[in-house]
Structure formats: C-alpha cells, structure tokens
Scaffold this motif. Structure first.
Motif, PDB file in Angstrom:
ATOM      1  N   HIS A 381      53.680  36.112  47.601  1.00  0.00           N
ATOM      2  CA  HIS A 381      52.328  36.373  47.119  1.00  0.00           C
ATOM      3  C   HIS A 381      51.484  35.108  47.250  1.00  0.00           C
ATOM      4  O   HIS A 381      51.974  33.998  47.034  1.00  0.00           O
ATOM      5  CB  HIS A 381      52.367  36.826  45.659  1.00  0.00           C
ATOM      6  CG  HIS A 381      51.031  37.208  45.128  1.00  0.00           C
ATOM      7  ND1 HIS A 381      50.365  36.472  44.170  1.00  0.00           N
ATOM      8  CD2 HIS A 381      50.206  38.242  45.432  1.00  0.00           C
ATOM      9  CE1 HIS A 381      49.198  37.048  43.912  1.00  0.00           C
ATOM     10  NE2 HIS A 381      49.077  38.121  44.660  1.00  0.00           N
ATOM     11  N   GLU A 382      50.204  35.286  47.594  1.00  0.00           N
ATOM     12  CA  GLU A 382      49.349  34.127  47.868  1.00  0.00           C
ATOM     13  C   GLU A 382      48.762  33.492  46.610  1.00  0.00           C
ATOM     14  O   GLU A 382      47.983  32.538  46.710  1.00  0.00           O
ATOM     15  CB  GLU A 382      48.246  34.478  48.859  1.00  0.00           C
ATOM     16  CG  GLU A 382      47.516  35.777  48.627  1.00  0.00           C
ATOM     17  CD  GLU A 382      46.446  35.696  47.555  1.00  0.00           C
ATOM     18  OE1 GLU A 382      45.809  34.641  47.399  1.00  0.00           O
ATOM     19  OE2 GLU A 382      46.255  36.703  46.869  1.00  0.00           O
ATOM     20  N   GLY A 383      49.134  33.989  45.443  1.00  0.00           N
ATOM     21  CA  GLY A 383      48.753  33.318  44.206  1.00  0.00           C
ATOM     22  C   GLY A 383      47.284  33.393  43.873  1.00  0.00           C
ATOM     23  O   GLY A 383      46.781  32.559  43.107  1.00  0.00           O
ATOM     24  N   PHE A 384      46.567  34.364  44.453  1.00  0.00           N
ATOM     25  CA  PHE A 384      45.124  34.489  44.264  1.00  0.00           C
ATOM     26  C   PHE A 384      44.380  33.233  44.704  1.00  0.00           C
ATOM     27  O   PHE A 384      43.342  32.878  44.153  1.00  0.00           O
ATOM     28  CB  PHE A 384      44.788  34.839  42.811  1.00  0.00           C
ATOM     29  CG  PHE A 384      45.397  36.140  42.374  1.00  0.00           C
ATOM     30  CD1 PHE A 384      44.901  37.341  42.835  1.00  0.00           C
ATOM     31  CD2 PHE A 384      46.496  36.157  41.529  1.00  0.00           C
ATOM     32  CE1 PHE A 384      45.471  38.550  42.453  1.00  0.00           C
ATOM     33  CE2 PHE A 384      47.076  37.353  41.140  1.00  0.00           C
ATOM     34  CZ  PHE A 384      46.572  38.551  41.598  1.00  0.00           C
ATOM     35  N   GLN A 385      44.932  32.575  45.740  1.00  0.00           N
ATOM     36  CA  GLN A 385      44.288  31.396  46.308  1.00  0.00           C
ATOM     37  C   GLN A 385      43.602  31.713  47.629  1.00  0.00           C
ATOM     38  O   GLN A 385      42.957  30.862  48.220  1.00  0.00           O
ATOM     39  CB  GLN A 385      45.327  30.281  46.527  1.00  0.00           C
ATOM     40  CG  GLN A 385      46.083  29.884  45.279  1.00  0.00           C
ATOM     41  CD  GLN A 385      45.151  29.447  44.169  1.00  0.00           C
ATOM     42  OE1 GLN A 385      44.375  28.495  44.334  1.00  0.00           O
ATOM     43  NE2 GLN A 385      45.223  30.128  43.025  1.00  0.00           N
ATOM     44  N   GLY A 386      43.761  32.927  48.114  1.00  0.00           N
ATOM     45  CA  GLY A 386      43.269  33.276  49.436  1.00  0.00           C
ATOM     46  C   GLY A 386      44.309  32.919  50.483  1.00  0.00           C
ATOM     47  O   GLY A 386      45.136  32.026  50.287  1.00  0.00           O
ATOM     48  N   PRO A 387      44.313  33.595  51.615  1.00  0.00           N
ATOM     49  CA  PRO A 387      45.340  33.355  52.632  1.00  0.00           C
ATOM     50  C   PRO A 387      45.259  32.000  53.324  1.00  0.00           C
ATOM     51  O   PRO A 387      46.270  31.499  53.812  1.00  0.00           O
ATOM     52  CB  PRO A 387      45.090  34.485  53.651  1.00  0.00           C
ATOM     53  CG  PRO A 387      44.329  35.530  52.903  1.00  0.00           C
ATOM     54  CD  PRO A 387      43.476  34.766  51.935  1.00  0.00           C
ATOM     55  N   ALA A 388      44.078  31.388  53.390  1.00  0.00           N
ATOM     56  CA  ALA A 388      43.894  30.229  54.263  1.00  0.00           C
ATOM     57  C   ALA A 388      44.810  29.065  53.925  1.00  0.00           C
ATOM     58  O   ALA A 388      45.314  28.385  54.823  1.00  0.00           O
ATOM     59  CB  ALA A 388      42.436  29.769  54.228  1.00  0.00           C
ATOM     60  N   ILE A 389      45.054  28.823  52.636  1.00  0.00           N
ATOM     61  CA  ILE A 389      45.839  27.632  52.279  1.00  0.00           C
ATOM     62  C   ILE A 389      47.313  27.774  52.658  1.00  0.00           C
ATOM     63  O   ILE A 389      48.058  26.787  52.609  1.00  0.00           O
ATOM     64  CB  ILE A 389      45.724  27.293  50.785  1.00  0.00           C
ATOM     65  CG1 ILE A 389      46.466  28.333  49.937  1.00  0.00           C
ATOM     66  CG2 ILE A 389      44.284  27.203  50.346  1.00  0.00           C
ATOM     67  CD1 ILE A 389      46.660  27.868  48.512  1.00  0.00           C
ATOM     68  N   TRP A 390      47.725  28.978  53.050  1.00  0.00           N
ATOM     69  CA  TRP A 390      49.127  29.179  53.398  1.00  0.00           C
ATOM     70  C   TRP A 390      49.406  28.951  54.873  1.00  0.00           C
ATOM     71  O   TRP A 390      50.573  29.018  55.297  1.00  0.00           O
ATOM     72  CB  TRP A 390      49.558  30.589  52.985  1.00  0.00           C
ATOM     73  CG  TRP A 390      49.478  30.764  51.503  1.00  0.00           C
ATOM     74  CD1 TRP A 390      48.450  31.308  50.792  1.00  0.00           C
ATOM     75  CD2 TRP A 390      50.441  30.321  50.544  1.00  0.00           C
ATOM     76  NE1 TRP A 390      48.719  31.242  49.441  1.00  0.00           N
ATOM     77  CE2 TRP A 390      49.937  30.645  49.262  1.00  0.00           C
ATOM     78  CE3 TRP A 390      51.681  29.691  50.643  1.00  0.00           C
ATOM     79  CZ2 TRP A 390      50.634  30.356  48.095  1.00  0.00           C
ATOM     80  CZ3 TRP A 390      52.381  29.411  49.473  1.00  0.00           C
ATOM     81  CH2 TRP A 390      51.858  29.740  48.224  1.00  0.00           C
TER      82      TRP A 390
END
Length: 646
Positions: A381-390
């Motif tokens: 799960h992207e942690g509600f940070q948005g996909p870009a930081i992954w």
C-alpha cells in the motif's frame, strides 16, 4: 471530524483514516468548481517526488481494442468449506488479513476454482432446458440456468455478458467458469497484465465486520448485559459472550452467499477483494475473536497493525498464507498477496514502513521462489502518499504491485456536490499511468462513489452527527440529476484507477432505520438505482473527455514487474539500508529505545492452514498446506513471561 475506523481492533489500536490523510483529491469548500494547483492532496497524485510533472492527462487503459476484450483475473465463487458446493463463477479475490495492531496486511486472492462440499451435488436434478443447472445431472450452466445452493434454495443465474458457472463436485480442481466472455477462464486461460483489467469489488463487512457495513449485527449489542461499549469487532465479540460462535457464523452464512458471487459477475465485475482477520489462523493473549470459523468460509486472508512484535507475528502469518496459496492446486487461483493495507505511514514513519516492506517481501519470496509462476504477486500500500514517491523502491523486486486507496469522501464537507466532485478522480489517472510505466502494476484496492463522509456509523459508532447529511442518506428521494452526477464520479474513478476494487459490494440494513445507510458506498444499491454503471466498461475513455488530452499507458510494464528478466535481483546496498527491525519507529523510538519494545521469539512450531475436503472426490489431492519444504524457519511466538500491549 471523527476518525473512520477501517479495521476491527481496540479503539486505541485501530488503524484510523482521518480527514487530514484520506481525502485524496477531495473537493474543498473554497474550491466548489474543481481542482486547484494549490490543492496538496491532488498534487500528490499529480507531481513526482522530484517536482517534475507526471505524464500528461490520460485515459486509463492501454487501448480500446484491448479494453473491449479485457476483463480480469478469473476465479469461481469462493471456497467456504462449510458452505458446500459454491459456484465456480469466475472471480478473483483480494483478501486482507485484519491483524489488530499497527500495519495492515492485504492479501489479494482469486477465488472459485475450488469448491468444498460435505455433501457433493445438492438435491435432485435442477437442470432447466439447454443452459444447465446444479443437481444430480447439472454441474455447469449459462444465463437462465437454475442453481441450487447448499441450503437447498435456488436462484436463476442471469449473466448478460456471456459468463457461465461450473461446480463439478467430483473434479474440484477442474477449470472454473467465466465471469464474462472477455474474462479468462480460471484454470485454463492465462491472465495477462497490461491486457486484462481488474474490475472488482470489495466484500467488506463479511468476514471482518464493520459497524457501518453491517449495522444490524452491531445494533443487537449496543445495549448488552456485559456493560461493553461496542465500537468495533473486538468489543462486539466481547459483548456477544457465549453467543459469539452462533452470531458470527450466522452472519458469515447470510451476509454474502453464492448468489452474491453470481450477481457480481452479472454486474460485469471479475474480481472480489475480501477482508479476513488473522483470527482465521489463531488468537493470542486476550484477543476475543472467533477463531478459525472465517477460514472455513473462505480459504484466504490478512489485515493488521504494528509494533516490532506484531510485525514479527505478521511475517509468520504471511509465510503461512503464501505457502498455502503457492501450492499447485491453488496458485492459478490466487493472483495477489498484499502485505499491507492502509499503512499508518504518518504514525510509524517512512523508515519503519519501508523496513517492514523489505522484510515481508523477502519472507514471501523465500517461501514462493522468484519468477513468473512462482507464487503470487505481492501488493504494497502506498500509505496515502501518492504513487510518485515509490518510484525506485524495491527496484529489481519480483512482481510487486502498488496499491492505492484514493477517496473523495473524507473532506468533512457534506455540501460538496456531484457536479463539483465529478472531475477530480481523473487526476488520479496521471499518477496511475506514470506508476504503471515506472514502478509496475498499480491497482486501486479501494475507492467509492462517496463525495462526503455521510452515513450511519461511517465515522465510527461514537462519532457526532454531521449537519447536512440527511439528504445524502435519503437515497430513495434522489432525483435524476443527483444520480447522474454521482455516476460521473463513479465513471471517473473507474477509468482513472484502471484496475480497481470498489468499497464495498453491499451495506446491510439498519434495524433502526429500516433500510441501508451510506448509499454511495453500496455498489449493489447503486447498480439498482443508477449511480453505478450496468457495465463497468462504460468508464473506458471517460477521463480523456474530462481532461481534454491523453497519454495512454501502453500496457508494457517493467520486465521485473511481471516476473521477467532480472526479477528478484534486489540491490544489496538498498536491502542493507532497510534492516528489520528498523533503526527508528515513529513517533519516538530510536537507538537503544528500540530494544525496549516487546518482541516475539522465532522458536515456535509452524502452523499450516487446513485444505478443503470433498465428499464427492475423497481422493482429490488438496495439498498439505505447505508448498516449500525448505521454508522451515520456526514461527514467531510469545516470549514466556513477557507481556504484550494489545
């Protein structure tokens, strides 16, 4: 605004979703007409970490010809061991394990090729005409066929999309049915990422209960003779006392049935995502849940919470689940195992989150092996940070999926309109396509049509009443303008997320209200009333029209994302920089303090999950529950004389 508790645990341990974290892309009161460049919540879906722009506006699918034949992973109706002969109506399943402490685990499964039966085919022949039926002489059928359920009741299978079902008691591992003509047949047709599309729905509130989804179950125990304040499944279980087994099993039997799986396929959907608690395996200490029964209704699962001890415990559970679903009998059915659901990034911090992700990935791949065909995909799960930081995280990893849960609902503004909200989900498309091109498979594990947080107990059983919500609960009075406006929200969300799971299939009736609440979360109701499309493929191309331009994802993922060349070759320096346990855990543990946290010890015996039994096929090879004999490290268990915060 009160927090929204999304998994069952004690109040102070719940994984909560607040208005400051969840309302990705939410319309704000000062932005009634659309989105602003100053909206940080939209920016997390618009901009990359380095500040450079995402790919330009996009429709969400590779091309229309592919979409016309795309469907999703196929799998039949779920195996619930005591439910007898469930239809193999092809549906894929994402199961979430509800671990009641600090990092939620999401295990995504496909369901249905395996049905379990204690009685074989039910009753006398119910075959009706040329389309088939279930009974002594009916083991498959098309639209118009009669189906006999385990309890002896019948329903007519209706599917206008060319789907069919199968239930062959003597061949429990034979190929299953097809959800729709464009969806691969489980067991005999290959699921192709980048060509096929997940169009799915969550079965929330079934094997992990939530007050707003099944209010009638909770209303019975709001007042109880044990003086328990009921707020979640933990406290509900306590309040039920010696009625726990009877009440919960009756709920499992009736909240979702074989007919629901048939109706889901008939709605043009081909995957389901099912929350199931860790108590399907075991409980420890004073955990009050009903142990094991949910597993008999659905052979899959996981969802939970973190401190070091519970993260260690989770690693053991991940191994147990992965070993089961990697067995030859099940691996073509189980497509994705998610290791974390709606992670508390802001609470425990980036370092702790990513450290756990590395540990979980390595535990799963040690069990399954690497490369296409060796075990399931793994979702984080992207942690509600948005996909870009992954982008770049777990580079070289084998078949890792990024799971995003963008919600419009939690903005705290019941005055938002469908018209002002409708364009916003299309912003998600930009980041989703960028993520698919750079990270790999990216799914929307949860979303809803909701444009506000109105609904009975949606914000928790002890939350205050929100002014202005009555109109949004009175769904029977909505006019065509409201219904069509909400449908535009739904279509935009579906097209933006591409591979999606709506939260949730159904909301049960409240005994107090005499009807269901939270209508914008209720797929089945929306399908009947019109704010959910009759055919989810109607969403194709919606965002291109909204945004005015598009750059379509071409369906080509990085090779490692689908188990191709280089899959499983993690950078050793990156791995070493993410040790587990981590060096710090927010908000205040670091250095020698980490050593003061409770831990489990890897000295226990490994459990295995039981396989289904088939009265009509007693010699069927159902597996031992453990695929890899070389995966024999002991399980994490409690340290004798140690106490654990629960």
């Amino acid at each position: 605004m009160a927090t929204y508790a999304h998994i069952p645990s004690r109040e102070n341990l719940e994984m909560t979703e607040t208005s400051t974290r969840l309302p990705v892309g939410a319309a704000r009161p000062e932005q009634p007409g659309g989105y602003s460049g100053e909206d940080e919540l939209l920016n997390m879906y618009r901009d990359r970490e380095d500040g450079s722009p995402m790919l330009s506006s996009t429709t969400t699918n590779s091309n229309l010809s592919k979409m016309d034949r795309a469907g999703g992973a196929t799998a039949a109706a779920g195996s619930k061991m005591k439910r007898g002969k469930l239809l193999k109506i092809v549906l894929a399943v994402a199961a979430i394990v509800a671990i009641a402490v600090a990092i939620a685990l999401a295990l995504v499964f496909t369901v249905g090729k395996k049905n379990s039966s204690s009685s074989g085919a039910a009753g006398a022949s119910t075959t009706t005409g040329p389309n088939g039926g279930v009974g002594q002489s009916g083991t498959s059928g098309k639209s118009g066929s009669l189906v006999t359920m385990e309890d002896g009741s019948t329903f007519t299978y209706n599917n206008n999309f060319g789907g069919d079902w199968a239930a062959e008691p003597s061949k429990p591992f034979a190929s299953g049915g097809k959800a729709q003509s464009w969806s691969p047949r489980i067991g005999s047709e290959e699921w192709k990422w980048g060509e096929h599309t997940i169009r799915g729905v969550n079965l929330g509130g079934w094997l992990v209960t939530e007050p707003f989804i099944c209010p009638g179950l909770y209303e019975k125990y709001v007042t109880n003779d044990r003086s328990i304040t009921v707020i979640d499944e933990w406290t509900l279980s306590q309040a039920m006392g010696d009625k726990l087994a009877e009440e919960m099993e009756n709920h499992y039997k009736t909240f979702i049935t074989e007919k629901d799986f048939a109706d889901i396929a008939a709605a043009g959907l081909n995957w389901v995502r099912i929350p199931i608690g860790f108590w399907a395996i075991e409980t420890m200490n004073d955990e009050p849940f009903l142990v094991g029964t949910s597993w008999t209704y659905f052979l899959k699962a996981m969802h939970g919470v973190m401190g070091i001890a519970n993260a260690q415990r989770t690693l053991t559970y991940l191994r147990i689940f992965t070993e089961f679903v990697s067995q030859p009998q099940y691996k073509d059915v189980v497509q994705i195992v998610g290791i974390v659901n709606e992670i508390l990034w802001a609470t425990i911090g980036q370092e702790a989150v990513q450290s756990f992700y590395y540990a979980a990935y390595e535990a799963i791949r040690k069990s399954s092996g690497t490369g296409a065909g060796n075990g399931p995909f793994i979702a984080i799960h992207e942690g509600f940070q948005g996909p870009a930081i992954w982008e770049g995280f777990l580079a070289g990893s084998d078949r890792v999926v990024l799971d995003q849960h963008p919600y419009l609902a939690f903005m705290g503004d019941p005055n938002s309109t469908p018209e002002s909200s409708a364009p916003k989900p299309c912003e998600w498309a930009i980041a989703t396509n960028q993520s698919q091109s750079v990270f790999g498979v990216t799914v929307g594990g949860e979303f809803s049509t909701a444009i506000n947080n109105c609904g009975l107990w949606l914000n928790g059983m002890q939350s205050d009443t929100i002014a202005g919500c009555s109109v949004w609960d009175d769904w029977a009075s909505w006019d065509s303008t409201v219904i069509n406006g909400l449908k535009q929200v739904t279509l935009a969300s579906m097209d933006a997320l591409q591979n999606f799971f709506f939260w949730t299939w159904r909301i049960g009736n409240s005994t107090t209200l005499g009807t269901s609440s939270s209508p914008m979360w209720h797929y089945q109701l929306g399908l009947e009333r019109g704010w959910i499309p009759k055919d989810p493929r109607e969403a194709i191309g919606h965002c291109a029209q909204v945004l005015g331009s598009s750059q379509i994802f071409d369906g080509n993922f990085p090779a490692t994302a689908t188990g191709g060349a280089g899959a499983g070759t993690l950078n050793p320096t990156a791995s070493a920089s993410h040790p587990f346990p981590p060096a710090t855990i927010s908000p205040s543990f670091s250095g020698t303090q980490i050593g003061l946290l409770p831990t489990y010890t890897p000295t226990g015996s490994l459990k295995t999950l039981p396989a289904p039994t088939f009265a009509a096929a007693p010699s069927a090879s159902v597996g031992s529950g453990w695929n890899n004999a070389g995966d024999n490290e002991p399980a994490y268990v409690s340290v004798y004389f140690s106490s654990y915060p629960v």
